[in-house]
Design a protein around this motif. Structure first.
Motif, mmCIF file in Angstrom:
data_model
loop_
_atom_site.group_PDB
_atom_site.id
_atom_site.type_symbol
_atom_site.label_atom_id
_atom_site.label_comp_id
_atom_site.label_asym_id
_atom_site.label_seq_id
_atom_site.Cartn_x
_atom_site.Cartn_y
_atom_site.Cartn_z
ATOM 1 N N HIS A 1 56.263 32.833 60.416
ATOM 2 C CA HIS A 1 54.967 32.955 59.774
ATOM 3 C C HIS A 1 55.131 33.599 58.387
ATOM 4 C CE1 HIS A 1 52.873 31.775 63.431
ATOM 5 N NE2 HIS A 1 53.656 32.607 64.103
ATOM 6 N N ILE A 2 54.266 33.173 57.473
ATOM 7 C CA ILE A 2 54.295 33.726 56.112
ATOM 8 C C ILE A 2 53.255 34.831 56.005
ATOM 9 C CG2 ILE A 2 53.974 33.208 53.675
ATOM 10 C CD1 ILE A 2 54.770 30.331 54.296
ATOM 11 N N LYS A 3 53.695 36.005 55.591
ATOM 12 C CA LYS A 3 52.791 37.126 55.430
ATOM 13 C C LYS A 3 52.377 37.263 53.971
ATOM 14 C CE LYS A 3 54.639 39.762 59.339
ATOM 15 N NZ LYS A 3 55.239 41.060 59.761
ATOM 16 N N VAL A 4 51.078 37.421 53.755
ATOM 17 C CA VAL A 4 50.522 37.570 52.407
ATOM 18 C C VAL A 4 49.891 38.947 52.297
ATOM 19 C CG1 VAL A 4 48.899 36.674 50.715
ATOM 20 C CG2 VAL A 4 50.095 35.097 52.245
ATOM 21 N N SER A 5 50.307 39.693 51.307
ATOM 22 C CA SER A 5 49.752 41.024 51.122
ATOM 23 C C SER A 5 48.335 40.940 50.566
ATOM 24 C CB SER A 5 50.627 41.826 50.160
ATOM 25 O OG SER A 5 50.557 41.276 48.863
ATOM 26 N N PRO A 6 47.516 41.943 50.835
ATOM 27 C CA PRO A 6 46.148 41.943 50.285
ATOM 28 C C PRO A 6 46.149 41.875 48.759
ATOM 29 C CG PRO A 6 46.374 43.597 52.017
ATOM 30 C CD PRO A 6 47.750 43.094 51.734
ATOM 31 N N GLU A 7 47.129 42.528 48.132
ATOM 32 C CA GLU A 7 47.210 42.507 46.664
ATOM 33 C C GLU A 7 47.460 41.085 46.159
ATOM 34 O OE1 GLU A 7 48.919 44.489 48.625
ATOM 35 O OE2 GLU A 7 47.957 46.434 48.258
ATOM 36 N N PHE A 8 48.373 40.370 46.843
ATOM 37 C CA PHE A 8 48.670 38.992 46.435
ATOM 38 C C PHE A 8 47.457 38.093 46.649
ATOM 39 C CE2 PHE A 8 50.193 34.682 47.129
ATOM 40 C CZ PHE A 8 51.054 34.497 46.056
ATOM 41 N N ALA A 9 46.777 38.279 47.766
ATOM 42 C CA ALA A 9 45.584 37.473 48.058
ATOM 43 C C ALA A 9 44.514 37.687 46.996
ATOM 44 C CB ALA A 9 45.042 37.823 49.441
ATOM 45 N N ARG A 10 44.306 38.947 46.610
ATOM 46 C CA ARG A 10 43.305 39.224 45.568
ATOM 47 C C ARG A 10 43.720 38.602 44.234
ATOM 48 N NH1 ARG A 10 42.937 44.319 48.310
ATOM 49 N NH2 ARG A 10 44.549 45.205 46.950
ATOM 50 N N GLU A 11 45.006 38.623 43.958
ATOM 51 C CA GLU A 11 45.499 38.040 42.705
ATOM 52 C C GLU A 11 45.262 36.532 42.663
ATOM 53 O OE1 GLU A 11 49.730 37.593 40.225
ATOM 54 O OE2 GLU A 11 49.585 38.912 41.982
ATOM 55 N N ILE A 12 45.496 35.843 43.790
ATOM 56 C CA ILE A 12 45.280 34.398 43.864
ATOM 57 C C ILE A 12 43.795 34.070 43.740
ATOM 58 C CG2 ILE A 12 45.443 32.374 45.354
ATOM 59 C CD1 ILE A 12 48.058 33.177 44.069
ATOM 60 N N VAL A 13 42.944 34.837 44.407
ATOM 61 C CA VAL A 13 41.494 34.615 44.309
ATOM 62 C C VAL A 13 41.030 34.812 42.870
ATOM 63 C CG1 VAL A 13 39.235 35.503 44.987
ATOM 64 C CG2 VAL A 13 41.039 35.226 46.705
ATOM 65 N N LYS A 14 41.576 35.835 42.213
ATOM 66 C CA LYS A 14 41.222 36.095 40.818
ATOM 67 C C LYS A 14 41.653 34.933 39.931
ATOM 68 C CE LYS A 14 41.908 39.479 37.102
ATOM 69 N NZ LYS A 14 42.581 40.754 36.729
ATOM 70 N N ASP A 15 42.870 34.422 40.164
ATOM 71 C CA ASP A 15 43.364 33.277 39.384
ATOM 72 C C ASP A 15 42.491 32.045 39.616
ATOM 73 O OD1 ASP A 15 45.428 34.781 38.378
ATOM 74 O OD2 ASP A 15 46.948 34.011 39.762
ATOM 75 N N ALA A 16 42.148 31.785 40.891
ATOM 76 C CA ALA A 16 41.346 30.605 41.220
ATOM 77 C C ALA A 16 39.959 30.685 40.588
ATOM 78 C CB ALA A 16 41.234 30.464 42.737
ATOM 79 N N THR A 17 39.375 31.871 40.597
ATOM 80 C CA THR A 17 38.057 32.055 39.986
ATOM 81 C C THR A 17 38.117 31.816 38.485
ATOM 82 O OG1 THR A 17 37.494 33.695 41.677
ATOM 83 C CG2 THR A 17 36.147 33.660 39.675
ATOM 84 N N ARG A 18 39.163 32.332 37.857
ATOM 85 C CA ARG A 18 39.320 32.147 36.408
ATOM 86 C C ARG A 18 39.536 30.668 36.068
ATOM 87 N NH1 ARG A 18 43.962 31.730 33.615
ATOM 88 N NH2 ARG A 18 45.147 32.464 35.434
ATOM 89 N N ILE A 19 40.339 29.978 36.869
ATOM 90 C CA ILE A 19 40.625 28.565 36.620
ATOM 91 C C ILE A 19 39.372 27.716 36.797
ATOM 92 C CG2 ILE A 19 41.888 26.559 37.512
ATOM 93 C CD1 ILE A 19 44.187 28.505 38.181
ATOM 94 N N ALA A 20 38.556 28.052 37.803
ATOM 95 C CA ALA A 20 37.331 27.291 38.059
ATOM 96 C C ALA A 20 36.362 27.352 36.884
ATOM 97 C CB ALA A 20 36.658 27.812 39.320
ATOM 98 N N GLN A 21 36.440 28.418 36.108
ATOM 99 C CA GLN A 21 35.534 28.594 34.970
ATOM 100 C C GLN A 21 36.079 27.960 33.693
ATOM 101 O OE1 GLN A 21 35.126 32.849 34.851
ATOM 102 N NE2 GLN A 21 33.666 32.915 36.554
#
Length: 247
Positions: A1-21
């Motif tokens: 299984h691949i473990k994702v840290s909360p910090e990495f998850a927040r970073e990806i969400v931030k990137d996705a939000t920025r890209i969507a705009q």
């Protein structure tokens, strides 16, 4: 299984939000590719997959491969342009009977502009370590954790510069040349120019680009891919085995 840290998850969400705009265009495509590459780095690879990657590097990092790649793309493009010129000469008088033009004299300026644009994007992608257009290379360069060290990353970047960038340029030259041919033939038939190419025209141009760079699906390539997988399976692994060694 691949473990994702909360910090990495927040970073990806931030990137996705920025890209969507972001507005559609090259900058958005690059940002999206960088985000996907960042996520892809989480996926582990087996030892055999790393061995297969090392073998690919060993086979491709040589001048002969570069010469064959450039020579193949250039020579094939020249032959196809000669063929299209002859076809246009035949199609012109026939159109008086059929009422439809399907071939015109190739536009070398359209192909040259496409080549320069494709090379520019290909070089930029290679330097960023991404693929913003999803156009394949003649050679599959897998992405694995092997490339996380400086030496591996440098080797990958070099391969992309000397192989993927020229292939991108050849693809874009063929793509733009195909669109020019289709839109001009349509104008000669209908008596009016289209402001934008149709979806069908773009799909045909995409196929022509893959064909010119030896990337189109065909019986021979599919047979060898199947043979490689079958031989690998016989030796116990689909990732690396007899198929890689023989082919």
């Amino acid at each position: 299984h691949i473990k994702v840290s909360p910090e990495f998850a927040r970073e990806i969400v931030k990137d996705a939000t920025r890209i969507a705009q972001m507005a559609d265009g090259e900058a958005k495509a690059i940002a999206t590719a960088e985000m996907i590459a960042k996520i892809g780095d989480l996926v582990p690879s087996s030892f055999l997959k790393k061995v297969a990657t090392f073998q690919t590097l060993s086979q491709l990092l040589n001048p002969k491969t570069l010469i064959r790649n450039l020579g193949g793309n250039t020579g094939f493009a020249a032959l196809e342009n000669i063929s299209d010129t002859v076809a246009a000469a035949i199609d012109s008088p026939l159109s008086r009977i059929t009422g439809t033009r399907s071939k015109v004299i190739p536009s070398f300026s359209a192909q040259l502009d496409g080549f320069k644009e494709g090379l520019r994007v290909g070089v930029k992608d290679a330097l960023h370590g991404i693929d913003s257009m999803g156009v394949p290379s003649q050679f599959d360069i897998p992405s694995t954790p092997f490339f996380k060290n400086v030496v591996g990353r440098s080797a990958e970047k070099l391969l992309n510069l000397v192989l993927r960038a020229p292939d991108r340029a050849a693809y874009k030259a063929a793509y733009d040349g195909s669109l020019y041919n289709q839109m001009t033939a349509y104008a000669k038939t209908a008596g009016t120019y289209l402001e934008e190419p149709t979806q069908a025209m773009m799909e045909i141009a995409h196929h022509d680009g893959l064909y010119r760079t030896f990337q189109d699906s065909n019986m021979i390539s599919n047979a060898f891919v199947g043979l490689k997988r079958a031989l690998n399976t016989l030796t116990g692994s689909k990732e690396f085995g007899m198929g890689d060694m023989v082919l």
